[in-house]
Write a protein that holds these residues in place. Structure first.
Motif, short mmCIF file in Angstrom:
data_model
loop_
_atom_site.label_atom_id
_atom_site.label_comp_id
_atom_site.label_asym_id
_atom_site.label_seq_id
_atom_site.Cartn_x
_atom_site.Cartn_y
_atom_site.Cartn_z
N GLY A 67 0.78 -1.23 0.00
CA GLY A 67 0.00 0.00 0.00
C GLY A 67 0.81 1.28 0.00
O GLY A 67 0.27 2.37 0.09
N LYS A 68 2.13 1.16 -0.12
CA LYS A 68 3.00 2.34 -0.13
C LYS A 68 3.77 2.38 -1.45
O LYS A 68 4.09 1.34 -2.02
CB LYS A 68 4.00 2.28 1.03
N ALA A 69 4.08 3.59 -1.88
CA ALA A 69 4.85 3.75 -3.11
C ALA A 69 6.23 3.15 -2.92
O ALA A 69 6.86 3.33 -1.89
CB ALA A 69 4.97 5.22 -3.47
N ARG A 70 6.68 2.42 -3.93
CA ARG A 70 8.02 1.83 -3.89
C ARG A 70 9.05 2.91 -4.17
O ARG A 70 8.82 3.81 -4.96
CB ARG A 70 8.13 0.74 -4.94
N SER A 71 10.21 2.79 -3.56
CA SER A 71 11.25 3.80 -3.75
C SER A 71 12.15 3.48 -4.94
O SER A 71 12.87 4.36 -5.41
CB SER A 71 12.10 3.93 -2.48
N ASP A 72 12.13 2.25 -5.44
CA ASP A 72 12.99 1.88 -6.55
C ASP A 72 12.47 0.61 -7.22
O ASP A 72 11.71 -0.15 -6.62
CB ASP A 72 14.43 1.64 -6.06
N LEU A 73 12.88 0.40 -8.45
CA LEU A 73 12.52 -0.80 -9.22
C LEU A 73 13.76 -1.32 -9.93
O LEU A 73 14.56 -0.53 -10.42
CB LEU A 73 11.49 -0.47 -10.30
N SER A 74 13.87 -2.63 -10.00
CA SER A 74 14.97 -3.22 -10.77
C SER A 74 14.47 -3.56 -12.18
O SER A 74 13.27 -3.70 -12.42
CB SER A 74 15.49 -4.48 -10.09
N VAL A 75 15.42 -3.70 -13.08
CA VAL A 75 15.08 -4.12 -14.44
C VAL A 75 14.37 -5.48 -14.39
O VAL A 75 13.39 -5.70 -15.10
CB VAL A 75 16.35 -4.15 -15.32
N THR A 76 14.84 -6.38 -13.53
CA THR A 76 14.21 -7.71 -13.42
C THR A 76 12.75 -7.61 -13.01
O THR A 76 11.90 -8.31 -13.56
CB THR A 76 14.98 -8.59 -12.40
N GLU A 77 12.44 -6.74 -12.07
CA GLU A 77 11.05 -6.58 -11.63
C GLU A 77 10.16 -6.09 -12.78
O GLU A 77 9.03 -6.56 -12.95
CB GLU A 77 10.97 -5.62 -10.44
N ILE A 78 10.68 -5.19 -13.57
CA ILE A 78 9.91 -4.69 -14.71
C ILE A 78 9.77 -5.79 -15.76
O ILE A 78 8.68 -5.98 -16.32
CB ILE A 78 10.56 -3.43 -15.30
N LEU A 79 10.84 -6.52 -16.02
CA LEU A 79 10.77 -7.62 -16.99
C LEU A 79 9.77 -8.67 -16.56
O LEU A 79 9.00 -9.18 -17.39
CB LEU A 79 12.14 -8.25 -17.18
N ASP A 80 9.73 -9.00 -15.28
CA ASP A 80 8.74 -9.97 -14.79
C ASP A 80 7.33 -9.48 -15.04
O ASP A 80 6.46 -10.24 -15.47
CB ASP A 80 8.95 -10.23 -13.28
N ALA A 81 7.09 -8.19 -14.79
CA ALA A 81 5.77 -7.61 -15.01
C ALA A 81 5.42 -7.61 -16.49
O ALA A 81 4.27 -7.87 -16.88
CB ALA A 81 5.70 -6.21 -14.43
N LEU A 82 6.39 -7.29 -17.34
CA LEU A 82 6.14 -7.25 -18.79
C LEU A 82 5.82 -8.64 -19.33
O LEU A 82 4.92 -8.78 -20.17
CB LEU A 82 7.36 -6.68 -19.53
#
Length: 92
Positions: A70-85
């Protein structure tokens, strides 16, 4: 969606964004963090996500990607974005 296509597209969008910000020849790996390593702002991150989403013709679950507990994340990794994509459904 293939992981290779997602990775290639995301790296292209990140590279173009960084070039526009005056950074050239930045090494982007799966462990690269968008804020800590690339110094991207929240506006830059949303731009990268929206552009990548458009190029791949998918619909990202942005709320799930940008929030944790429920809180905004402070950072994202390329892997996290790739998993979402790779998990994202195609646009109807």
């Amino acid at each position: 969606m293939s992981a290779d296509l997602a990775r290639e597209t995301l790296v292209e969008v990140l590279s173009a964004t960084l070039l526009g910000l005056g950074y050239d020849d930045v090494d982007i790996t799966d462990t690269t963090m968008l804020v800590a390593d690339l110094q991207l702002s929240s506006v830059d991150i949303v731009h990268v996500l929206a552009t990548t989403e458009d190029r791949l013709d998918v619909v990202l679950e942005l709320e799930a990607l940008l929030e944790a507990d429920g809180k905004a994340r402070s950072d994202l990794s390329v892997t996290e974005i790739l998993d979402a994509l790779t998990a994202a459904p195609s646009r109807p």
